[in-house]
Design a protein around this motif. Structure first.
Motif, short mmCIF file in Angstrom:
data_model
loop_
_atom_site.label_atom_id
_atom_site.label_comp_id
_atom_site.label_asym_id
_atom_site.label_seq_id
_atom_site.Cartn_x
_atom_site.Cartn_y
_atom_site.Cartn_z
N ASP A 12 32.32 40.97 43.66
CA ASP A 12 33.03 40.86 42.39
C ASP A 12 34.49 41.29 42.55
OD1 ASP A 12 30.73 39.96 41.17
OD2 ASP A 12 30.30 41.87 40.14
N ALA A 13 34.70 42.35 43.29
CA ALA A 13 36.06 42.84 43.52
C ALA A 13 36.88 41.80 44.27
CB ALA A 13 36.04 44.15 44.30
N GLU A 14 36.29 41.15 45.27
CA GLU A 14 37.00 40.11 46.01
C GLU A 14 37.32 38.92 45.11
OE1 GLU A 14 34.54 39.15 49.36
OE2 GLU A 14 34.82 41.12 50.27
N THR A 15 36.37 38.55 44.26
CA THR A 15 36.59 37.45 43.34
C THR A 15 37.70 37.78 42.36
OG1 THR A 15 34.28 36.75 43.52
CG2 THR A 15 35.49 35.98 41.59
N LEU A 16 37.66 38.97 41.80
CA LEU A 16 38.70 39.38 40.86
C LEU A 16 40.06 39.44 41.54
CD1 LEU A 16 36.82 42.14 38.85
CD2 LEU A 16 37.54 39.90 38.03
N ALA A 17 40.11 39.91 42.76
CA ALA A 17 41.38 39.96 43.48
C ALA A 17 41.93 38.55 43.69
CB ALA A 17 41.20 40.66 44.82
N ALA A 18 41.06 37.60 44.00
CA ALA A 18 41.49 36.21 44.17
C ALA A 18 42.02 35.64 42.85
CB ALA A 18 40.35 35.35 44.71
N VAL A 19 41.35 35.96 41.76
CA VAL A 19 41.79 35.48 40.45
C VAL A 19 43.14 36.10 40.09
CG1 VAL A 19 41.28 35.50 37.98
CG2 VAL A 19 39.48 34.95 39.62
N ALA A 73 48.42 34.77 30.86
CA ALA A 73 48.13 35.09 32.25
C ALA A 73 48.29 36.59 32.49
CB ALA A 73 49.05 34.30 33.19
N LEU A 74 49.31 37.19 31.90
CA LEU A 74 49.52 38.63 32.07
C LEU A 74 48.40 39.43 31.42
CD1 LEU A 74 53.37 38.85 31.50
CD2 LEU A 74 52.14 39.19 33.66
N ARG A 75 47.94 38.99 30.24
CA ARG A 75 46.82 39.68 29.60
C ARG A 75 45.57 39.58 30.46
NH1 ARG A 75 49.15 37.62 24.70
NH2 ARG A 75 47.87 35.77 24.83
N LEU A 76 45.29 38.39 30.98
CA LEU A 76 44.12 38.20 31.83
C LEU A 76 44.25 39.03 33.10
CD1 LEU A 76 41.46 36.87 32.49
CD2 LEU A 76 42.73 34.90 33.37
N GLN A 77 45.44 39.05 33.67
CA GLN A 77 45.67 39.85 34.87
C GLN A 77 45.39 41.32 34.61
OE1 GLN A 77 49.68 40.79 37.01
NE2 GLN A 77 49.18 38.65 37.36
N ALA A 78 45.86 41.84 33.48
CA ALA A 78 45.60 43.25 33.13
C ALA A 78 44.12 43.50 32.95
CB ALA A 78 46.38 43.62 31.87
N GLU A 79 43.45 42.57 32.27
CA GLU A 79 42.00 42.71 32.07
C GLU A 79 41.26 42.71 33.40
OE1 GLU A 79 38.47 39.90 30.42
OE2 GLU A 79 40.26 40.01 29.18
N LEU A 80 41.63 41.80 34.28
CA LEU A 80 40.97 41.71 35.57
C LEU A 80 41.23 42.96 36.42
CD1 LEU A 80 41.63 37.97 36.38
CD2 LEU A 80 39.45 39.01 35.74
N ARG A 81 42.44 43.49 36.34
CA ARG A 81 42.73 44.72 37.08
C ARG A 81 41.87 45.88 36.58
NH1 ARG A 81 48.88 45.34 38.90
NH2 ARG A 81 49.24 43.19 39.48
N MET A 82 41.69 45.95 35.26
CA MET A 82 40.85 47.02 34.72
C MET A 82 39.41 46.84 35.20
SD MET A 82 42.38 47.79 30.88
CE MET A 82 41.12 46.83 30.15
N ARG A 83 38.91 45.60 35.17
CA ARG A 83 37.55 45.35 35.65
C ARG A 83 37.43 45.68 37.13
NH1 ARG A 83 35.95 39.47 33.96
NH2 ARG A 83 34.24 39.98 35.38
#
Length: 91
Positions: A12-19, A73-83
Motif C-alpha cells: 500500500d505504501a508503494e502504491t501510494l508513493a507511486a500515486v 491534485a494537491l488535496r489528493l496528494q495531502a490525503e495520500l501522504r497522510m494515509r
C-alpha cells in the motif's frame, strides 16, 4: 505482527508513493500549462480586439479549470501522504 499485514502495508505504501509521484507530475504539467496560458493571455491583451477579448474569456475559463485541477491534485496528494504516514506508523 502478521507478516501478511506487513506485506500489505508495504505494498500500500508503494502504491501510494507511486500515486503521489504521478500527482506531482500532473501538478508540474499544470503549472507549465498555466504559465503558457498566462503568456498567451498577455499577448491577447496586447491585441485589444473583440476577437482577443473573446479568446481571453476562453483562456480565463481554461486557466480556472487548470487551477482547480491543481488544487484537487494537491488535496489528493495531502490525503495520500497522510494515509502513507499512517500506514508506515502501523509497523
Amino acid at each position: 505482527m502478521d507478516p501478511r499485514s506487513t506485506v500489505r502495508t508495504d505494498r500500500d505504501a508503494e502504491t501510494l508513493a507511486a500515486v503521489i509521484d504521478a500527482q506531482r507530475a500532473e501538478q508540474r504539467n499544470a503549472e507549465s500549462l498555466l504559465s503558457r496560458l498566462g503568456e498567451l493571455r498577455d499577448a491577447l491583451v496586447a491585441r485589444g480586439s473583440e476577437e482577443a477579448r473573446a479568446r481571453l474569456d476562453a483562456l480565463d475559463r481554461e486557466i480556472a479549470a487548470v487551477t482547480e485541477r491543481v488544487r484537487q491534485a494537491l488535496r489528493l496528494q495531502a490525503e495520500l501522504r497522510m494515509r502513507l504516514g499512517r500506514g508506515r506508523g502501523a509497523h
